[in-house]
Design a protein around this motif. Structure first.
Motif, short mmCIF file in Angstrom:
data_model
loop_
_atom_site.label_atom_id
_atom_site.label_comp_id
_atom_site.label_asym_id
_atom_site.label_seq_id
_atom_site.Cartn_x
_atom_site.Cartn_y
_atom_site.Cartn_z
N UNK A 56 -9.54 -34.07 57.71
CA UNK A 56 -9.44 -32.78 58.38
C UNK A 56 -9.75 -31.60 57.48
N UNK A 57 -9.92 -31.85 56.17
CA UNK A 57 -10.21 -30.78 55.22
C UNK A 57 -11.73 -30.65 55.07
N UNK A 58 -12.25 -29.48 55.36
CA UNK A 58 -13.70 -29.26 55.26
C UNK A 58 -14.07 -28.95 53.80
N UNK A 59 -15.15 -29.59 53.32
CA UNK A 59 -15.60 -29.38 51.94
C UNK A 59 -16.91 -28.61 51.95
N UNK A 60 -16.91 -27.47 51.25
CA UNK A 60 -18.12 -26.66 51.07
C UNK A 60 -18.50 -26.74 49.60
N UNK A 61 -19.68 -27.25 49.32
CA UNK A 61 -20.16 -27.37 47.94
C UNK A 61 -20.75 -26.03 47.50
N UNK A 62 -20.37 -25.59 46.29
CA UNK A 62 -20.94 -24.39 45.68
C UNK A 62 -21.38 -24.77 44.28
N UNK A 63 -22.69 -24.80 44.04
CA UNK A 63 -23.20 -25.35 42.78
C UNK A 63 -24.52 -24.71 42.40
N UNK A 64 -24.95 -24.94 41.19
CA UNK A 64 -26.27 -24.47 40.75
C UNK A 64 -27.35 -25.50 41.05
N UNK A 65 -26.96 -26.72 41.44
CA UNK A 65 -27.91 -27.82 41.58
C UNK A 65 -28.47 -27.88 43.01
N UNK A 66 -29.79 -27.83 43.14
CA UNK A 66 -30.42 -27.88 44.47
C UNK A 66 -31.42 -29.03 44.57
N UNK A 68 -32.81 -32.72 45.46
CA UNK A 68 -32.50 -33.50 46.66
C UNK A 68 -31.46 -34.59 46.40
N UNK A 69 -31.43 -35.16 45.19
CA UNK A 69 -30.45 -36.21 44.91
C UNK A 69 -29.03 -35.66 44.97
N UNK A 70 -28.80 -34.48 44.37
CA UNK A 70 -27.47 -33.88 44.39
C UNK A 70 -27.07 -33.50 45.81
N UNK A 71 -28.01 -32.91 46.55
CA UNK A 71 -27.72 -32.48 47.92
C UNK A 71 -27.38 -33.67 48.79
N UNK A 72 -28.22 -34.69 48.76
CA UNK A 72 -27.99 -35.86 49.62
C UNK A 72 -26.69 -36.58 49.25
N UNK A 73 -26.41 -36.69 47.94
CA UNK A 73 -25.19 -37.37 47.53
C UNK A 73 -23.96 -36.63 48.05
N UNK A 74 -23.97 -35.30 47.97
CA UNK A 74 -22.82 -34.52 48.42
C UNK A 74 -22.65 -34.62 49.93
N UNK A 75 -23.74 -34.51 50.68
CA UNK A 75 -23.65 -34.58 52.14
C UNK A 75 -23.23 -35.97 52.60
N UNK A 76 -23.75 -37.00 51.95
CA UNK A 76 -23.35 -38.36 52.31
C UNK A 76 -21.89 -38.62 51.96
N UNK A 77 -21.39 -37.95 50.93
CA UNK A 77 -19.98 -38.11 50.56
C UNK A 77 -19.05 -37.47 51.58
N UNK A 78 -19.60 -36.52 52.37
CA UNK A 78 -18.77 -35.90 53.41
C UNK A 78 -18.71 -34.39 53.38
N UNK A 79 -19.49 -33.75 52.48
CA UNK A 79 -19.49 -32.29 52.44
C UNK A 79 -20.05 -31.72 53.74
N UNK A 81 -20.97 -28.31 54.06
CA UNK A 81 -21.94 -27.26 53.76
C UNK A 81 -22.30 -27.30 52.29
N UNK A 82 -23.42 -26.66 51.95
CA UNK A 82 -23.93 -26.71 50.59
C UNK A 82 -24.54 -25.36 50.25
N UNK A 101 -14.57 -24.66 61.28
CA UNK A 101 -14.82 -24.77 62.70
C UNK A 101 -15.72 -25.94 63.09
N UNK A 102 -16.14 -26.74 62.11
CA UNK A 102 -16.95 -27.92 62.40
C UNK A 102 -18.44 -27.70 62.34
N UNK A 103 -18.87 -26.58 61.75
CA UNK A 103 -20.30 -26.27 61.67
C UNK A 103 -20.78 -26.38 60.23
#
Length: 208
Positions: A56-66, A68-79, A81-82, A101-103
């Motif tokens: 139920x806890x939403x995770x928003x990633x805030x990072x300097x890394x853009x 595709x490997x970092x992005x995909x890994x974070x989204x697949x982990x459950x983040x 937003x990025x 809100x689920x977006x």
């Protein structure tokens, strides 16, 4: 910075992923702003733990890394937003509220990285009636939201992520986020298990 904005209360900060998981356990926040590269447990690993133990806890990633490997890994982990660290506090606050809100919110450079990684998109194949299955009446199992129940029903009907997005007017990343949360809440490891779970709970037809 965020604590000065109306409607946002910062309940804790953490120096690494292990501490972030512990702080979530202690404070049960609505959302977490997560860095990726940290000592002990990195942000991707911490996000994976939170998706499993605190879906139920939403995770928003805030990072300097853009990349595709970092992005995909974070989204697949459950983040959900990025964002990149050049986002201002209004952007970050909006992303946190949207995630709660689920977006999903993705930095434009992140979308570009994902599109580059995906390559040219093939023409979508025909698929069954795209009308979403109605959400079940009454309480839903394992704390599923109404939207997650809709996505679950469409997975059980054999639709791909892309087809589910077309049926519910959602982005592919938002569909992935919902499916990751469904996995976490139901304890399912793959789509086969999700289909069986849906049918057991009356969301995808009778169990064969």
């Amino acid at each position: 910075m965020l604590g000065l904005l109306p409607g946002i209360e910062v309940v804790a900060t953490a120096a690494d992923g292990e501490e972030a998981v512990a702080q979530v356990e202690r404070h049960r926040p609505d959302a977490v702003l997560m860095d990726l590269h940290m000592p002990r447990l990195d942000g991707t690993g911490a996000t994976r733990v939170l998706a499993r133990e605190h879906p139920g806890v939403a995770v928003v990633v805030l990072t300097t890394y853009v990349d595709d490997a970092s992005v995909l890994a974070a989204l697949r982990a459950g983040a959900c937003s990025y964002l990149t660290k050049d986002a201002d506090r209004a952007d970050i606050a909006a992303a946190l509220r949207a995630a709660h809100g689920g977006f999903a919110v993705l930095d434009p450079r992140v979308r570009g990285a994902l599109l580059a990684a995906a390559g040219p998109a093939p023409d979508p194949p025909p698929f069954p009636d795209p009308a979403p299955a109605p959400a079940p009446e009454g309480p839903r199992p394992d704390g599923l939201t109404a939207r997650e129940a809709e996505v679950l029903a469409l997975v059980a009907r054999g639709l791909s992520n892309r087809e589910i997005g077309a049926a519910l007017f959602l982005s592919n990343n938002t569909v992935k986020t919902h499916i990751n949360r469904i996995f976490a809440k139901t304890g399912c490891r793959d789509r086969v298990a999700v289909v069986h779970y849906a049918r057991q709970h009356g969301l995808g037809g009778p169990v064969p």
